[in-house]
Design a protein around this motif. Structure first.
Motif, PDB file in Angstrom:
ATOM      1  N   PRO A   1      33.054  63.898  40.729  1.00  8.81           N
ATOM      2  CA  PRO A   1      33.604  63.567  42.050  1.00  8.81           C
ATOM      3  C   PRO A   1      32.640  62.771  42.928  1.00  8.81           C
ATOM      4  CG  PRO A   1      33.184  65.927  41.860  1.00  8.81           C
ATOM      5  CD  PRO A   1      32.952  65.344  40.516  1.00  8.81           C
ATOM      6  N   GLY A   2      31.339  62.999  42.748  1.00 13.75           N
ATOM      7  CA  GLY A   2      30.361  62.271  43.575  1.00 13.75           C
ATOM      8  C   GLY A   2      30.241  60.821  43.187  1.00 13.75           C
ATOM      9  N   ALA A   3      30.503  60.527  41.924  1.00  8.12           N
ATOM     10  CA  ALA A   3      30.346  59.147  41.441  1.00  8.12           C
ATOM     11  C   ALA A   3      31.576  58.299  41.756  1.00  8.12           C
ATOM     12  CB  ALA A   3      30.099  59.167  39.937  1.00  8.12           C
ATOM     13  N   ARG A   4      32.733  58.957  41.874  1.00 12.81           N
ATOM     14  CA  ARG A   4      33.994  58.202  42.016  1.00 12.81           C
ATOM     15  C   ARG A   4      34.039  57.268  43.224  1.00 12.81           C
ATOM     16  NH1 ARG A   4      37.351  62.985  39.833  1.00 12.81           N
ATOM     17  NH2 ARG A   4      37.375  63.660  41.985  1.00 12.81           N
ATOM     18  N   PRO A   5      33.646  57.736  44.449  1.00 12.67           N
ATOM     19  CA  PRO A   5      33.745  56.823  45.594  1.00 12.67           C
ATOM     20  C   PRO A   5      32.866  55.582  45.447  1.00 12.67           C
ATOM     21  CG  PRO A   5      33.215  59.055  46.323  1.00 12.67           C
ATOM     22  CD  PRO A   5      33.177  59.071  44.847  1.00 12.67           C
ATOM     23  N   VAL A   6      31.650  55.779  44.936  1.00 12.96           N
ATOM     24  CA  VAL A   6      30.714  54.649  44.785  1.00 12.96           C
ATOM     25  C   VAL A   6      31.291  53.635  43.796  1.00 12.96           C
ATOM     26  CG1 VAL A   6      28.360  54.008  44.115  1.00 12.96           C
ATOM     27  CG2 VAL A   6      28.778  56.190  45.243  1.00 12.96           C
ATOM     28  N   VAL A   7      31.794  54.151  42.680  1.00 16.12           N
ATOM     29  CA  VAL A   7      32.357  53.280  41.645  1.00 16.12           C
ATOM     30  C   VAL A   7      33.604  52.567  42.170  1.00 16.12           C
ATOM     31  CG1 VAL A   7      33.486  53.322  39.385  1.00 16.12           C
ATOM     32  CG2 VAL A   7      31.348  54.523  39.712  1.00 16.12           C
ATOM     33  N   SER A   8      34.406  53.283  42.978  1.00 20.30           N
ATOM     34  CA  SER A   8      35.612  52.655  43.543  1.00 20.30           C
ATOM     35  C   SER A   8      35.240  51.469  44.426  1.00 20.30           C
ATOM     36  CB  SER A   8      36.405  53.657  44.368  1.00 20.30           C
ATOM     37  OG  SER A   8      36.696  54.768  43.594  1.00 20.30           O
ATOM     38  N   VAL A   9      34.193  51.641  45.236  1.00 21.61           N
ATOM     39  CA  VAL A   9      33.762  50.544  46.117  1.00 21.61           C
ATOM     40  C   VAL A   9      33.356  49.334  45.266  1.00 21.61           C
ATOM     41  CG1 VAL A   9      31.951  49.816  47.742  1.00 21.61           C
ATOM     42  CG2 VAL A   9      33.069  52.021  48.034  1.00 21.61           C
ATOM     43  N   TYR A  10      32.597  49.600  44.185  1.00 21.13           N
ATOM     44  CA  TYR A  10      32.166  48.518  43.281  1.00 21.13           C
ATOM     45  C   TYR A  10      33.382  47.825  42.667  1.00 21.13           C
ATOM     46  CZ  TYR A  10      30.104  46.214  39.210  1.00 21.13           C
ATOM     47  OH  TYR A  10      29.743  45.291  38.265  1.00 21.13           O
ATOM     48  N   LEU A  11      34.324  48.643  42.232  1.00 22.04           N
ATOM     49  CA  LEU A  11      35.506  48.115  41.552  1.00 22.04           C
ATOM     50  C   LEU A  11      36.339  47.249  42.491  1.00 22.04           C
ATOM     51  CD1 LEU A  11      36.942  48.320  38.828  1.00 22.04           C
ATOM     52  CD2 LEU A  11      38.216  50.251  39.712  1.00 22.04           C
ATOM     53  N   VAL A  12      36.576  47.765  43.705  1.00 21.35           N
ATOM     54  CA  VAL A  12      37.375  47.001  44.669  1.00 21.35           C
ATOM     55  C   VAL A  12      36.671  45.692  45.002  1.00 21.35           C
ATOM     56  CG1 VAL A  12      38.232  46.984  47.060  1.00 21.35           C
ATOM     57  CG2 VAL A  12      38.559  49.005  45.632  1.00 21.35           C
ATOM     58  N   GLY A  13      35.349  45.763  45.244  1.00 22.79           N
ATOM     59  CA  GLY A  13      34.570  44.549  45.544  1.00 22.79           C
ATOM     60  C   GLY A  13      34.680  43.530  44.422  1.00 22.79           C
ATOM     61  N   LEU A  14      34.556  44.013  43.187  1.00 23.59           N
ATOM     62  CA  LEU A  14      34.621  43.123  42.021  1.00 23.59           C
ATOM     63  C   LEU A  14      35.997  42.482  41.903  1.00 23.59           C
ATOM     64  CD1 LEU A  14      33.065  42.182  39.454  1.00 23.59           C
ATOM     65  CD2 LEU A  14      34.119  44.086  38.258  1.00 23.59           C
ATOM     66  N   LEU A  15      37.035  43.292  42.091  1.00 24.54           N
ATOM     67  CA  LEU A  15      38.392  42.753  41.964  1.00 24.54           C
ATOM     68  C   LEU A  15      38.691  41.739  43.075  1.00 24.54           C
ATOM     69  CD1 LEU A  15      40.432  45.889  40.826  1.00 24.54           C
ATOM     70  CD2 LEU A  15      39.711  43.947  39.460  1.00 24.54           C
ATOM     71  N   VAL A  16      38.238  42.039  44.303  1.00 22.04           N
ATOM     72  CA  VAL A  16      38.470  41.109  45.417  1.00 22.04           C
ATOM     73  C   VAL A  16      37.754  39.780  45.150  1.00 22.04           C
ATOM     74  CG1 VAL A  16      37.928  40.687  47.865  1.00 22.04           C
ATOM     75  CG2 VAL A  16      38.929  42.857  47.176  1.00 22.04           C
ATOM     76  N   LEU A  17      36.469  39.867  44.756  1.00 22.05           N
ATOM     77  CA  LEU A  17      35.703  38.640  44.500  1.00 22.05           C
ATOM     78  C   LEU A  17      36.310  37.839  43.342  1.00 22.05           C
ATOM     79  CD1 LEU A  17      31.990  39.801  44.872  1.00 22.05           C
ATOM     80  CD2 LEU A  17      33.256  38.275  46.375  1.00 22.05           C
ATOM     81  N   SER A  18      36.730  38.541  42.296  1.00 20.09           N
ATOM     82  CA  SER A  18      37.313  37.844  41.135  1.00 20.09           C
ATOM     83  C   SER A  18      38.613  37.161  41.531  1.00 20.09           C
ATOM     84  CB  SER A  18      37.607  38.827  40.007  1.00 20.09           C
ATOM     85  OG  SER A  18      36.491  39.581  39.737  1.00 20.09           O
ATOM     86  N   THR A  19      39.441  37.874  42.309  1.00 20.23           N
ATOM     87  CA  THR A  19      40.720  37.281  42.731  1.00 20.23           C
ATOM     88  C   THR A  19      40.473  36.058  43.603  1.00 20.23           C
ATOM     89  OG1 THR A  19      41.562  39.535  42.734  1.00 20.23           O
ATOM     90  CG2 THR A  19      42.977  37.866  43.710  1.00 20.23           C
ATOM     91  N   LEU A  20      39.521  36.187  44.531  1.00 19.29           N
ATOM     92  CA  LEU A  20      39.204  35.037  45.391  1.00 19.29           C
ATOM     93  C   LEU A  20      38.722  33.860  44.541  1.00 19.29           C
ATOM     94  CD1 LEU A  20      37.431  36.741  48.438  1.00 19.29           C
ATOM     95  CD2 LEU A  20      39.718  35.766  48.362  1.00 19.29           C
ATOM     96  N   GLY A  21      37.888  34.182  43.551  1.00 17.27           N
ATOM     97  CA  GLY A  21      37.381  33.144  42.645  1.00 17.27           C
ATOM     98  C   GLY A  21      38.504  32.462  41.885  1.00 17.27           C
ATOM     99  N   MET A  22      39.504  33.246  41.483  1.00 20.33           N
ATOM    100  CA  MET A  22      40.637  32.684  40.734  1.00 20.33           C
ATOM    101  C   MET A  22      41.500  31.805  41.634  1.00 20.33           C
ATOM    102  SD  MET A  22      40.626  33.956  37.619  1.00 20.33           S
ATOM    103  CE  MET A  22      42.199  34.228  36.887  1.00 20.33           C
ATOM    104  N   ILE A  23      41.659  32.250  42.896  1.00 21.00           N
ATOM    105  CA  ILE A  23      42.586  31.536  43.785  1.00 21.00           C
ATOM    106  C   ILE A  23      41.945  30.269  44.362  1.00 21.00           C
ATOM    107  CG2 ILE A  23      43.880  31.705  45.973  1.00 21.00           C
ATOM    108  CD1 ILE A  23      44.204  34.719  45.356  1.00 21.00           C
ATOM    109  N   PHE A  24      40.717  30.426  44.828  1.00 20.07           N
ATOM    110  CA  PHE A  24      40.141  29.334  45.618  1.00 20.07           C
ATOM    111  C   PHE A  24      39.294  28.315  44.848  1.00 20.07           C
ATOM    112  CE2 PHE A  24      41.040  32.577  48.874  1.00 20.07           C
ATOM    113  CZ  PHE A  24      41.890  31.829  49.664  1.00 20.07           C
ATOM    114  N   ALA A  25      38.750  28.706  43.682  1.00 18.90           N
ATOM    115  CA  ALA A  25      37.952  27.713  42.941  1.00 18.90           C
ATOM    116  C   ALA A  25      38.894  26.657  42.364  1.00 18.90           C
ATOM    117  CB  ALA A  25      37.175  28.417  41.829  1.00 18.90           C
ATOM    118  N   PRO A  26      38.627  25.387  42.616  1.00 22.10           N
ATOM    119  CA  PRO A  26      39.557  24.352  42.163  1.00 22.10           C
ATOM    120  C   PRO A  26      39.519  24.185  40.639  1.00 22.10           C
ATOM    121  CG  PRO A  26      37.616  23.371  43.146  1.00 22.10           C
ATOM    122  CD  PRO A  26      37.464  24.844  43.309  1.00 22.10           C
ATOM    123  N   PRO A  27      40.683  23.953  39.998  1.00 19.61           N
ATOM    124  CA  PRO A  27      40.686  23.738  38.551  1.00 19.61           C
ATOM    125  C   PRO A  27      40.002  22.428  38.188  1.00 19.61           C
ATOM    126  CG  PRO A  27      42.885  23.408  39.449  1.00 19.61           C
ATOM    127  CD  PRO A  27      42.032  23.887  40.582  1.00 19.61           C
TER     128      PRO A  27
END
Lengths: 230, 218
Positions: A89-115
Motif C-alpha cells: 500500500p505504501g508503494a502504490r501512490p508513488v508508483v501511480s504518480v510516476y505512471l500518470v506522469g509517464l502516460l501524460v508525457l507520452s500522450t503529449l509527445g504523441m499528439i504534439f510532436a510533428p510527424p
C-alpha cells in the motif's frame, strides 16, 4: 537470401509457438497474462501473413499488427508494475504518480510532436511506433526501479520478461530512429539486425517458458503483514 | 534528438537498477526485518550507542581532572578520537535503516531532528537544513528517510569537529568547550537515532503477533 530469410522466419514462429505453449502449459501465464496475449498476437499475425501474403502483406495490416503488439507490450509493462506493487500500500501512490506522469508525457509527445513522414505507413513506423516503445521502456524501467527501491520480491519469470523486453526495445527503437534519419533505403539493414535478434529472443522465451514454475510465494511474515495492512 | 536519447537513457537507467533485482535477497531482507523483536533490537542498539558515549565521556572527565597539561591533552584527544571513531558504524547503520524505512509500508508521524539539543555549529547547521527540508517533504516515508539522512549529516559534522579538537589537543590547544559539545552532541544524536529506531519498530508493532501467526501457519 530468400531461403535464409524464410528459415529465420520459420525458426522465429517455432520459437514463439513453443514459448506460447510453454507459458500456458507450465503455468507461467499466471505470472503475466499479457505476455501470453502478446505471444498469441505476434504468432497469429505472423502466421496470417505467411499463409495469406496477398491479403495481409500490406501497409494497413502492418500498422494494425504493430499497434496491437505495442498495446500488448504496454500491457505487459502495466501488468508487471501492477503485480509488483499491488500488495504494497505504501508503494502504490508513488508508483501511480510516476505512471500518470509517464502516460501524460507520452500522450503529449504523441499528439504534439510533428510527424516526420508524409505517408501514414511511414509515419507509423518511424514516428509513433518508437514513441510508444519509449513509453514502454520507461514503464518497465520504472517497474524495475520500484522493485529495487521497495525491495519487492518479484517472481523470476516476471524479472526475465523485464530483462528481455527492455534491451530488445532499446535496440529496436534505435533501429527505427536510424530508419527515420537515413530513410527506408536502409530497411534491409534494419531487418538484417532486428530479425535474428527477435528470433533469438523468441527461442530464449521458449526455453524459459518450458522451465518448471517455481513456488515463489512471498515470505510468510511479509504476507501476513501485508494481509493486515490490507 | 529527444527521440534518440529517451529510449537509450531508459535502457541505461534500467541497466543501472536491474543488477540489484534479487528476489531471494529481498525476501531474506523482509524476513530479517519482520522477524526482529522491536523492543529487543532498540534495547541492544541503545546499549551499543551508550558504550561509545561512556568511553568518550570518561576520557573527557579524566582529561579535565588531569593536572599535567600534556596528559590532559592526550586524554582530551582520546575523548575526541572516541567520538570520531564512533561515527562510521552509526552512519552505516543509518543507511541500513533507510532501506528498512523504504520497506515499511506504514510509518508513524515523523518529527525532525531537534536543533535545540545540539551545541556544535556544524551539527546544528545539518539539523536546521534537515528541518527546512522536513517541511518540504510530502510523505511520511520521505520525512523519515530525510530524518535519517539529517542524522547522517550531523554525525559526519560531529566527526569533523571531533577531529579538529583532537588535532588541536595534540599540539597543546585544549578546546574544552568544544570537546564538551562534541560529547554532548554525540549523546543528543544517539538519542535521536534510538528514537528513530523505536519509530521504525513501532511501525512493525505487530511483529510479535505476526511471528505467532507465521509459526501457526507453518
Amino acid at each position: 537470401v530468400d531461403v535464409n530469410a524464410g528459415l529465420v522466419s520459420l525458426v522465429g514462429k517455432l520459437g514463439l509457438g513453443l514459448a506460447l505453449a510453454g507459458v500456458l502449459l507450465r503455468g507461467h501465464a499466471r505470472s503475466c497474462w499479457s505476455f501470453a496475449v502478446y505471444l498469441a498476437l505476434v504468432l497469429g499475425c505472423s502466421l496470417a501473413v505467411a499463409a495469406w501474403p496477398e491479403r495481409f502483406w500490406t501497409g494497413w495490416f502492418w500498422i494494425l499488427q504493430q499497434a496491437a503488439w505495442d498495446i500488448a507490450k504496454l500491457g505487459i509493462g502495466l501488468e508487471l508494475l501492477a503485480r509488483a506493487v499491488r500488495p504494497f500500500p505504501g508503494a502504490r501512490p508513488v508508483v501511480s504518480v510516476y505512471l500518470v506522469g509517464l502516460l501524460v508525457l507520452s500522450t503529449l509527445g504523441m499528439i504534439f510532436a510533428p510527424p516526420s513522414h508524409p505517408h501514414p505507413y511511414g509515419s507509423s513506423v518511424v514516428d509513433y511506433h518508437p514513441r510508444v516503445l519509449t513509453a514502454t521502456i520507461w514503464l518497465m524501467t520504472g517497474t524495475a526501479l520500484a522493485v529495487v527501491w521497495y525491495r519487492i520480491p518479484m517472481e523470476s519469470f516476471q524479472r526475465m520478461l523485464l530483462f528481455t523486453f527492455v534491451p530488445y526495445m532499446v535496440v529496436f527503437t534505435t533501429l527505427l530512429n536510424l530508419l527515420r534519419h537515413y530513410g527506408f533505403a536502409i530497411q534491409g539493414l534494419v531487418d538484417a539486425i532486428d530479425k535474428p535478434v527477435y528470433v533469438t529472443l523468441s527461442l530464449y522465451w521458449a526455453w524459459q517458458a518450458w522451465q518448471p514454475r517455481e513456488d515463489e510465494a512471498l515470505p510468510v511474515l511479509l504476507e501476513s503483514r501485508l494481509q493486515r495492512a490490507g | 534528438m529527444l527521440l534518440w536519447a529517451l529510449p537509450i537513457l531508459g535502457g541505461i537507467a534500467f541497466l543501472a537498477v536491474v543488477g540489484s533485482l534479487h528476489r531471494k535477497a529481498f525476501a531474506r531482507e523482509w524476513e530479517e526485518l519482520l522477524s526482529r523483536s522491536g523492543a529487543q533490537h532498540v534495547r541492544r542498539l541503545r546499549e551499543e550507542l551508550e558504550t561509545d558515549q561512556v568511553l568518550a565521556r570518561r576520557a573527557l572527565d579524566t582529561a579535565r581532572a588531569a593536572t599535567e597539561p600534556e596528559r590532559a591533552g592526550a586524554l582530551l584527544a582520546r575523548s575526541a578520537d572516541a567520538v570520531d571513531e564512533a561515527v562510521p558504524t552509526r552512519v552505516s547503520r543509518l543507511g541500513q535503516m533507510a532501506v528498512w524505512a523504504r520497506m515499511v509500508a506504514a510509518l508513524t508521524p515523523v518529527r525532525p531532528v531537534q536543533v535545540r539539543a545540539l551545541r556544535l555549529a556544524l551539527t546544528r547547521t545539518a539539523a536546521v537544513a534537515g528541518m527546512v527540508l522536513h517541511h518540504l517533504a510530502v510523505s511520511v516515508e520521505d520525512r523519515f528517510v530525510l530524518k535519517l539522512s539529517t542524522l547522517r549529516w550531523a554525525y559526519q559534522a560531529l566527526g569533523l569537529s571531533a577531529r579538529v579538537v583532537a588535532r588541536d589537543a595534540r599540539v597543546g590547544r585544549l578546546a574544552w568547550a568544544k570537546a564538551e559539545a562534541c560529547v554532548e552532541d554525540l549523546g543528543a544524536l544517539d538519542g535521536e537515532q534510538v528514537a528513530a529506531a523505536e519509530q521504525l519498530m513501532e511501525s512493525l508493532a505487530a511483529t510479535e503477533r505476526d511471528l505467532h501467526v507465521a509459526e501457526e501457519r507453518r
